[in-house]
Enzyme design. Structure first.
Site, PDB file in Angstrom:
ATOM      1  N   PRO A 112       0.794  -1.229   0.000  1.00 61.26           N
ATOM      2  CA  PRO A 112       0.000   0.000   0.000  1.00 61.26           C
ATOM      3  C   PRO A 112       0.826   1.279   0.000  1.00 61.26           C
ATOM      4  O   PRO A 112       1.834   1.386   0.699  1.00 61.26           O
ATOM      5  CB  PRO A 112      -0.813  -0.103   1.291  1.00 61.26           C
ATOM      6  N   ASN A 113       0.379   2.208  -0.799  1.00 63.28           N
ATOM      7  CA  ASN A 113       0.889   3.570  -0.907  1.00 63.28           C
ATOM      8  C   ASN A 113       2.235   3.695  -1.601  1.00 63.28           C
ATOM      9  O   ASN A 113       2.710   4.810  -1.811  1.00 63.28           O
ATOM     10  CB  ASN A 113       0.926   4.262   0.467  1.00 63.28           C
ATOM     11  N   ARG A 170       4.711  11.155  -2.106  1.00 62.45           N
ATOM     12  CA  ARG A 170       4.442  10.988  -0.675  1.00 62.45           C
ATOM     13  C   ARG A 170       5.730  11.186   0.128  1.00 62.45           C
ATOM     14  O   ARG A 170       6.714  10.475  -0.066  1.00 62.45           O
ATOM     15  CB  ARG A 170       3.905   9.585  -0.420  1.00 62.45           C
ATOM     16  N   TYR A 195      10.980   9.246   1.588  1.00 65.79           N
ATOM     17  CA  TYR A 195      11.044   8.235   0.529  1.00 65.79           C
ATOM     18  C   TYR A 195      11.792   8.680  -0.722  1.00 65.79           C
ATOM     19  O   TYR A 195      11.980   7.885  -1.639  1.00 65.79           O
ATOM     20  CB  TYR A 195       9.628   7.798   0.142  1.00 65.79           C
ATOM     21  N   ASN A 253       8.190  -5.380  -0.185  1.00 65.24           N
ATOM     22  CA  ASN A 253       8.051  -4.197   0.650  1.00 65.24           C
ATOM     23  C   ASN A 253       6.566  -4.124   0.984  1.00 65.24           C
ATOM     24  O   ASN A 253       5.781  -3.598   0.202  1.00 65.24           O
ATOM     25  CB  ASN A 253       8.506  -2.935  -0.077  1.00 65.24           C
ATOM     26  N   ALA A 294       2.724  -0.554   5.001  1.00 64.77           N
ATOM     27  CA  ALA A 294       2.049  -0.604   6.303  1.00 64.77           C
ATOM     28  C   ALA A 294       1.580  -2.008   6.680  1.00 64.77           C
ATOM     29  O   ALA A 294       1.413  -2.303   7.866  1.00 64.77           O
ATOM     30  CB  ALA A 294       0.871   0.358   6.318  1.00 64.77           C
ATOM     31  N   GLU A 309      12.482  -9.074   3.092  1.00 66.83           N
ATOM     32  CA  GLU A 309      11.634  -7.896   3.279  1.00 66.83           C
ATOM     33  C   GLU A 309      12.502  -6.654   3.123  1.00 66.83           C
ATOM     34  O   GLU A 309      13.611  -6.598   3.653  1.00 66.83           O
ATOM     35  CB  GLU A 309      10.980  -7.931   4.665  1.00 66.83           C
ATOM     36  N   HIS A 322      12.523  -2.265   3.060  1.00 70.75           N
ATOM     37  CA  HIS A 322      11.876  -0.982   3.346  1.00 70.75           C
ATOM     38  C   HIS A 322      12.791   0.129   2.849  1.00 70.75           C
ATOM     39  O   HIS A 322      13.996   0.124   3.134  1.00 70.75           O
ATOM     40  CB  HIS A 322      11.609  -0.815   4.843  1.00 70.75           C
ATOM     41  N   ARG A 338      12.008   5.808  12.650  1.00 69.82           N
ATOM     42  CA  ARG A 338      10.763   6.549  12.485  1.00 69.82           C
ATOM     43  C   ARG A 338       9.857   6.328  13.691  1.00 69.82           C
ATOM     44  O   ARG A 338      10.311   5.974  14.770  1.00 69.82           O
ATOM     45  CB  ARG A 338      10.109   6.111  11.180  1.00 69.82           C
TER      46      ARG A 338
END
Length: 142
Positions: free
Chosen positions: A10-11, A18, A23, A74, A77, A98, A100, A107
């Protein structure tokens, strides 16, 4: 030919728009170009997918992951709460890394926990797009 599955959650379709301070300014299309170039360099094919919907990601993995060298994911969320995605990755029994783009440990506190990471061989966090290439190198070396 050997194949790697690359999934973005998502996103991630909003890359470049964003939170560019977190990012960066490169887009999802830029990421896909980077991943495809790395695949050519490594002599593998790649199946790339992005969705904002958990079920679509799981359906894609069920279809595309069996027989692949591995999965680079990735989850966005979904990392923090998706037991369904965790179960999917566990059930597929395909090596998973995984990734990111941002350093999730630097964060908000809720971002530092990943339930999906338990289904991965390793996690690369905070290295931007480069993390995808490193994950692909690892999977081709197995």
């Amino acid at each position: 030919m050997k194949r790697i599955v690359v999934v973005n959650g998502p996103n991630l379709n909003l890359l470049g728009k964003r939170e560019p301070k977190v990012y960066g300014t490169r887009s999802l299309a830029d990421l896909v170009k980077t991943v495809r170039a790395k695949a050519r360099e490594l002599g593998v094919t790649v199946s790339v997918f992005q969705s904002n919907h958990e079920g679509e990601i799981i359906d894609f993995l069920h279809k595309e992951a069996p027989g692949a060298l591995g999965i680079v994911i990735n989850p966005g969320a979904l990392s923090h709460y998706s037991l369904a995605l965790y179960d999917c990755l566990q059930a597929l029994d395909v090596p998973t890394v995984e990734v990111h783009i941002s350093n999730i440990h630097a964060r908000e506190e809720f971002r530092s926990k990943s339930v999906t990471a338990r289904a991965a061989r390793g996690v690369i966090t905070g290295l931007g797009f480069e993390g995808y290439g490193l994950a692909m190198e690892y999977l081709t070396a197995l």
